[in-house]
Motif scaffolding. Structure first.
Motif, PDB file in Angstrom:
ATOM      1  N   LEU A   1       2.517 -15.305  -1.520  1.00 27.59           N
ATOM      2  CA  LEU A   1       1.315 -15.090  -0.710  1.00 27.59           C
ATOM      3  C   LEU A   1       0.157 -14.541  -1.533  1.00 27.59           C
ATOM      4  O   LEU A   1      -0.907 -14.238  -0.992  1.00 27.59           O
ATOM      5  CB  LEU A   1       1.632 -14.150   0.449  1.00 27.59           C
ATOM      6  CG  LEU A   1       2.532 -14.726   1.550  1.00 27.59           C
ATOM      7  CD1 LEU A   1       2.986 -13.638   2.513  1.00 27.59           C
ATOM      8  CD2 LEU A   1       1.810 -15.841   2.310  1.00 27.59           C
ATOM      9  N   GLY A   2       0.352 -14.414  -2.828  1.00 22.07           N
ATOM     10  CA  GLY A   2      -0.728 -14.018  -3.715  1.00 22.07           C
ATOM     11  C   GLY A   2      -0.933 -12.519  -3.852  1.00 22.07           C
ATOM     12  O   GLY A   2      -1.979 -12.084  -4.345  1.00 22.07           O
ATOM     13  N   VAL A   3       0.054 -11.731  -3.438  1.00 21.59           N
ATOM     14  CA  VAL A   3      -0.078 -10.267  -3.516  1.00 21.59           C
ATOM     15  C   VAL A   3       0.208  -9.808  -4.943  1.00 21.59           C
ATOM     16  O   VAL A   3       1.186 -10.241  -5.562  1.00 21.59           O
ATOM     17  CB  VAL A   3       0.888  -9.586  -2.521  1.00 21.59           C
ATOM     18  CG1 VAL A   3       0.846  -8.070  -2.690  1.00 21.59           C
ATOM     19  CG2 VAL A   3       0.560  -9.996  -1.095  1.00 21.59           C
ATOM     20  N   GLU A   4      -0.637  -8.922  -5.444  1.00 18.72           N
ATOM     21  CA  GLU A   4      -0.398  -8.312  -6.753  1.00 18.72           C
ATOM     22  C   GLU A   4       0.626  -7.198  -6.566  1.00 18.72           C
ATOM     23  O   GLU A   4       0.371  -6.233  -5.830  1.00 18.72           O
ATOM     24  CB  GLU A   4      -1.690  -7.747  -7.326  1.00 18.72           C
ATOM     25  CG  GLU A   4      -1.532  -7.185  -8.724  1.00 18.72           C
ATOM     26  CD  GLU A   4      -2.842  -6.737  -9.327  1.00 18.72           C
ATOM     27  OE1 GLU A   4      -2.813  -6.004 -10.337  1.00 18.72           O
ATOM     28  OE2 GLU A   4      -3.907  -7.112  -8.776  1.00 18.72           O
ATOM     29  N   ILE A   5       1.771  -7.330  -7.192  1.00 22.00           N
ATOM     30  CA  ILE A   5       2.894  -6.421  -6.959  1.00 22.00           C
ATOM     31  C   ILE A   5       2.822  -5.247  -7.939  1.00 22.00           C
ATOM     32  O   ILE A   5       2.908  -5.450  -9.148  1.00 22.00           O
ATOM     33  CB  ILE A   5       4.242  -7.144  -7.101  1.00 22.00           C
ATOM     34  CG1 ILE A   5       4.274  -8.412  -6.249  1.00 22.00           C
ATOM     35  CG2 ILE A   5       5.374  -6.208  -6.742  1.00 22.00           C
ATOM     36  CD1 ILE A   5       4.150  -8.189  -4.763  1.00 22.00           C
ATOM     37  N   PRO A   6       2.675  -4.012  -7.446  1.00 23.65           N
ATOM     38  CA  PRO A   6       2.673  -2.855  -8.351  1.00 23.65           C
ATOM     39  C   PRO A   6       4.065  -2.584  -8.905  1.00 23.65           C
ATOM     40  O   PRO A   6       5.081  -3.011  -8.332  1.00 23.65           O
ATOM     41  CB  PRO A   6       2.194  -1.703  -7.451  1.00 23.65           C
ATOM     42  CG  PRO A   6       2.592  -2.119  -6.068  1.00 23.65           C
ATOM     43  CD  PRO A   6       2.491  -3.609  -6.036  1.00 23.65           C
ATOM     44  N   ASP A   7       4.108  -1.867  -9.989  1.00 29.11           N
ATOM     45  CA  ASP A   7       5.397  -1.578 -10.638  1.00 29.11           C
ATOM     46  C   ASP A   7       6.351  -0.844  -9.689  1.00 29.11           C
ATOM     47  O   ASP A   7       7.567  -1.093  -9.713  1.00 29.11           O
ATOM     48  CB  ASP A   7       5.171  -0.733 -11.895  1.00 29.11           C
ATOM     49  CG  ASP A   7       4.515  -1.527 -13.018  1.00 29.11           C
ATOM     50  OD1 ASP A   7       4.548  -2.775 -12.956  1.00 29.11           O
ATOM     51  OD2 ASP A   7       3.975  -0.887 -13.941  1.00 29.11           O
ATOM     52  N   ALA A   8       5.811   0.050  -8.844  1.00 30.92           N
ATOM     53  CA  ALA A   8       6.663   0.812  -7.938  1.00 30.92           C
ATOM     54  C   ALA A   8       7.383  -0.078  -6.939  1.00 30.92           C
ATOM     55  O   ALA A   8       8.414   0.319  -6.380  1.00 30.92           O
ATOM     56  CB  ALA A   8       5.836   1.848  -7.191  1.00 30.92           C
TER      57      ALA A   8
ATOM     58  N   GLN B   1       0.836  -1.200   0.000  1.00 30.33           N
ATOM     59  CA  GLN B   1       0.000   0.000   0.000  1.00 30.33           C
ATOM     60  C   GLN B   1       0.870   1.248   0.000  1.00 30.33           C
ATOM     61  O   GLN B   1       1.787   1.380   0.821  1.00 30.33           O
ATOM     62  CB  GLN B   1      -0.908  -0.006   1.241  1.00 30.33           C
ATOM     63  CG  GLN B   1      -1.813   1.194   1.377  1.00 30.33           C
ATOM     64  CD  GLN B   1      -2.940   1.186   0.362  1.00 30.33           C
ATOM     65  OE1 GLN B   1      -3.452   0.119   0.020  1.00 30.33           O
ATOM     66  NE2 GLN B   1      -3.325   2.355  -0.118  1.00 30.33           N
ATOM     67  N   ASP B   2       0.606   2.174  -0.896  1.00 32.33           N
ATOM     68  CA  ASP B   2       1.317   3.467  -0.976  1.00 32.33           C
ATOM     69  C   ASP B   2       2.816   3.310  -1.200  1.00 32.33           C
ATOM     70  O   ASP B   2       3.586   4.235  -0.939  1.00 32.33           O
ATOM     71  CB  ASP B   2       1.083   4.300   0.296  1.00 32.33           C
ATOM     72  CG  ASP B   2      -0.366   4.706   0.459  1.00 32.33           C
ATOM     73  OD1 ASP B   2      -1.021   4.960  -0.557  1.00 32.33           O
ATOM     74  OD2 ASP B   2      -0.838   4.782   1.614  1.00 32.33           O
ATOM     75  N   ILE B   3       3.264   2.177  -1.684  1.00 28.96           N
ATOM     76  CA  ILE B   3       4.699   1.910  -1.770  1.00 28.96           C
ATOM     77  C   ILE B   3       5.367   2.794  -2.823  1.00 28.96           C
ATOM     78  O   ILE B   3       4.831   3.010  -3.906  1.00 28.96           O
ATOM     79  CB  ILE B   3       4.950   0.411  -2.057  1.00 28.96           C
ATOM     80  CG1 ILE B   3       6.402   0.025  -1.752  1.00 28.96           C
ATOM     81  CG2 ILE B   3       4.560   0.042  -3.485  1.00 28.96           C
ATOM     82  CD1 ILE B   3       6.614  -1.485  -1.660  1.00 28.96           C
ATOM     83  N   ASN B   4       6.510   3.362  -2.465  1.00 25.44           N
ATOM     84  CA  ASN B   4       7.304   4.143  -3.424  1.00 25.44           C
ATOM     85  C   ASN B   4       8.792   3.838  -3.290  1.00 25.44           C
ATOM     86  O   ASN B   4       9.637   4.624  -3.692  1.00 25.44           O
ATOM     87  CB  ASN B   4       7.045   5.648  -3.257  1.00 25.44           C
ATOM     88  CG  ASN B   4       7.547   6.193  -1.925  1.00 25.44           C
ATOM     89  OD1 ASN B   4       7.910   5.445  -1.025  1.00 25.44           O
ATOM     90  ND2 ASN B   4       7.567   7.514  -1.805  1.00 25.44           N
ATOM     91  N   LEU B   5       9.084   2.674  -2.702  1.00 24.21           N
ATOM     92  CA  LEU B   5      10.455   2.181  -2.558  1.00 24.21           C
ATOM     93  C   LEU B   5      10.420   0.688  -2.874  1.00 24.21           C
ATOM     94  O   LEU B   5       9.633  -0.045  -2.270  1.00 24.21           O
ATOM     95  CB  LEU B   5      10.968   2.424  -1.134  1.00 24.21           C
ATOM     96  CG  LEU B   5      12.387   1.941  -0.824  1.00 24.21           C
ATOM     97  CD1 LEU B   5      13.412   2.885  -1.455  1.00 24.21           C
ATOM     98  CD2 LEU B   5      12.610   1.870   0.690  1.00 24.21           C
ATOM     99  N   ALA B   6      11.248   0.235  -3.785  1.00 28.12           N
ATOM    100  CA  ALA B   6      11.205  -1.154  -4.249  1.00 28.12           C
ATOM    101  C   ALA B   6      11.286  -2.146  -3.098  1.00 28.12           C
ATOM    102  O   ALA B   6      11.983  -1.916  -2.103  1.00 28.12           O
ATOM    103  CB  ALA B   6      12.344  -1.412  -5.233  1.00 28.12           C
ATOM    104  N   LEU B   7      10.575  -3.254  -3.247  1.00 30.35           N
ATOM    105  CA  LEU B   7      10.671  -4.349  -2.282  1.00 30.35           C
ATOM    106  C   LEU B   7      12.050  -4.989  -2.351  1.00 30.35           C
ATOM    107  O   LEU B   7      12.657  -5.088  -3.427  1.00 30.35           O
ATOM    108  CB  LEU B   7       9.622  -5.416  -2.589  1.00 30.35           C
ATOM    109  CG  LEU B   7       8.166  -5.097  -2.253  1.00 30.35           C
ATOM    110  CD1 LEU B   7       7.241  -6.074  -2.957  1.00 30.35           C
ATOM    111  CD2 LEU B   7       7.931  -5.123  -0.737  1.00 30.35           C
ATOM    112  N   HIS B   8      12.536  -5.449  -1.196  1.00 29.10           N
ATOM    113  CA  HIS B   8      13.733  -6.281  -1.187  1.00 29.10           C
ATOM    114  C   HIS B   8      13.397  -7.579  -1.938  1.00 29.10           C
ATOM    115  O   HIS B   8      12.260  -8.081  -1.836  1.00 29.10           O
ATOM    116  CB  HIS B   8      14.143  -6.584   0.254  1.00 29.10           C
ATOM    117  CG  HIS B   8      15.440  -7.295   0.371  1.00 29.10           C
ATOM    118  ND1 HIS B   8      15.552  -8.654   0.163  1.00 29.10           N
ATOM    119  CD2 HIS B   8      16.691  -6.844   0.651  1.00 29.10           C
ATOM    120  CE1 HIS B   8      16.821  -9.004   0.322  1.00 29.10           C
ATOM    121  NE2 HIS B   8      17.527  -7.926   0.616  1.00 29.10           N
TER     122      HIS B   8
END
Length: 343
Positions: free
Chosen positions: A333-340, A316-323
């Motif tokens: 876990l089935g999460v839809e990963i946004p481009d950000a 949610q509201d992510i603006n820093l890439a996931l590790h």
């Protein structure tokens, strides 16, 4: 003769095995010690991140996370980016300020480069900004705090900057000129408000906050909000439009009969998260992320506040890439990963 696979557990299950285990190098089974920094007790990040530590330490015996609950998040992220700490609380707005070398990072020339070293483990709802006063104070609106002692948040922190700007946008009041912005940490401020030594206490936390619930048991308490005619002002919209922020509602009565607000209060909501260094071990982050959400799901029935902490909320509201480790875990876990979040 049966061929038995030798494991650490079976090895320790016999006297001979115990002797053999004792003879092994001590470092062979040493835990990896890690440091995580968060806000002080009484804040929702402290509650969530303490839960993260307890779940991970219990589920993954190879790691031990030690929690530091002192200092400001704005400093903690620099320590993680420099490799001096392993995890900390951060927020989308902090990442944006670092990239622009703005606000508290204005004089830190390395900030735009340092933020590139950070990666998201997961995001979660921090809650809403509470602006609390005692009913006996007679204060019913932000423009009445002139001359009062106000806790905005620890100096240099994002909460301090947010509340300073909100009071200016709504009431035209300047910290240090129109009211006293007290210099305290989270723990000391909560105690000072409870003792009556602070007139206005600000805290971004989930409602009901344990610290404010305790106060409301024996005291009438009121929460100040953003008036409807100020909500669309340029100053307030600039705050609401920041990364991770939104207009939010603090319900009337959520703190019981001693909450004397007659109607819901409009305030600011905010998303925060746990970040780590880009060089953190991928398998370690993967295991920790999976263990955390498994633990949260298991504990959700007995701790209702945990139900707001979901894998879907991790982006949610992510603006820093996931590790990469968190990306792999959340994908499973089935999460839809946004481009950000993909970097």
């Amino acid at each position: 003769m049966t061929n038995t696979t030798l494991t650490r557990r079976s090895l320790l299950g016999t006297a001979a095995g115990a002797a053999a285990f004792a003879a092994l190098p001590r470092a062979a089974f040493a835990k990896k010690l890690l440091r995580m920094s968060t806000l002080g007790p009484g804040t929702s990040p402290n509650l969530v991140m303490t839960t993260f530590v307890n779940i991970v330490n219990g589920a993954l015996p190879d790691y031990e996370i030690q929690l530091n609950a002192t200092g400001a998040a704005t400093r903690h992220v620099l320590e993680v980016a420099m490799g001096r700490s392993d995890f900390c609380m951060s927020s989308p707005v902090i990442h944006a300020l670092m990239r622009r070398q703005a606000a508290m990072y204005e004089k830190i020339e390395q900030a735009p480069e340092l933020v590139k070293n950070l990666r998201t483990v997961l995001n979660f709802p921090m809650g809403v900004y509470h602006i609390a006063v005692y009913g006996s104070s007679g204060i019913t609106a932000m423009d009445q705090i002139a001359g009062k002692r106000v806790f905005l948040g620890p100096p240099g922190g994002a909460a301090y900057t947010t509340m300073e700007r909100l009071f200016k946008a709504v009431a035209g009041l300047e910290a240090g000129t129109d009211y006293e912005a007290v210099t305290l940490g989270w723990d000391a401020a909560a105690a000072a408000f409870q003792d009556g030594n602070i007139d206005v206490y600000c805290n971004p936390t989930n409602a009901p906050s344990p610290a404010l619930t305790q106060i409301a048991v024996t005291n009438e308490i009121r929460f100040l909000g953003i008036p409807a005619d100020a909500l669309e002002s340029e100053g307030v919209q600039a705050l609401v439009g920041r990364p991770g922020f939104s207009a939010a509602t603090l319900p009337a009565g959520i703190y019981g009969d001693n909450q004397i607000n007659e109607s819901d209060v409009t305030t600011l909501g905010v998303t925060v998260g746990i970040v780590t260094n880009q060089d953190a071990d991928e398998e370690m982050i993967y295991q920790m992320t999976k263990a955390f959400y498994a633990g949260v799901e298991e504990a959700g029935e007995s701790a209702p506040w945990l139900r707001a902490i979901t894998p879907q909320g991790a982006v949610q509201d992510i603006n820093l890439a996931l590790h990469p480790g968190a990306l792999r875990a959340l994908t499973e876990l089935g999460v839809e990963i946004p481009d950000a979040a993909k970097g």
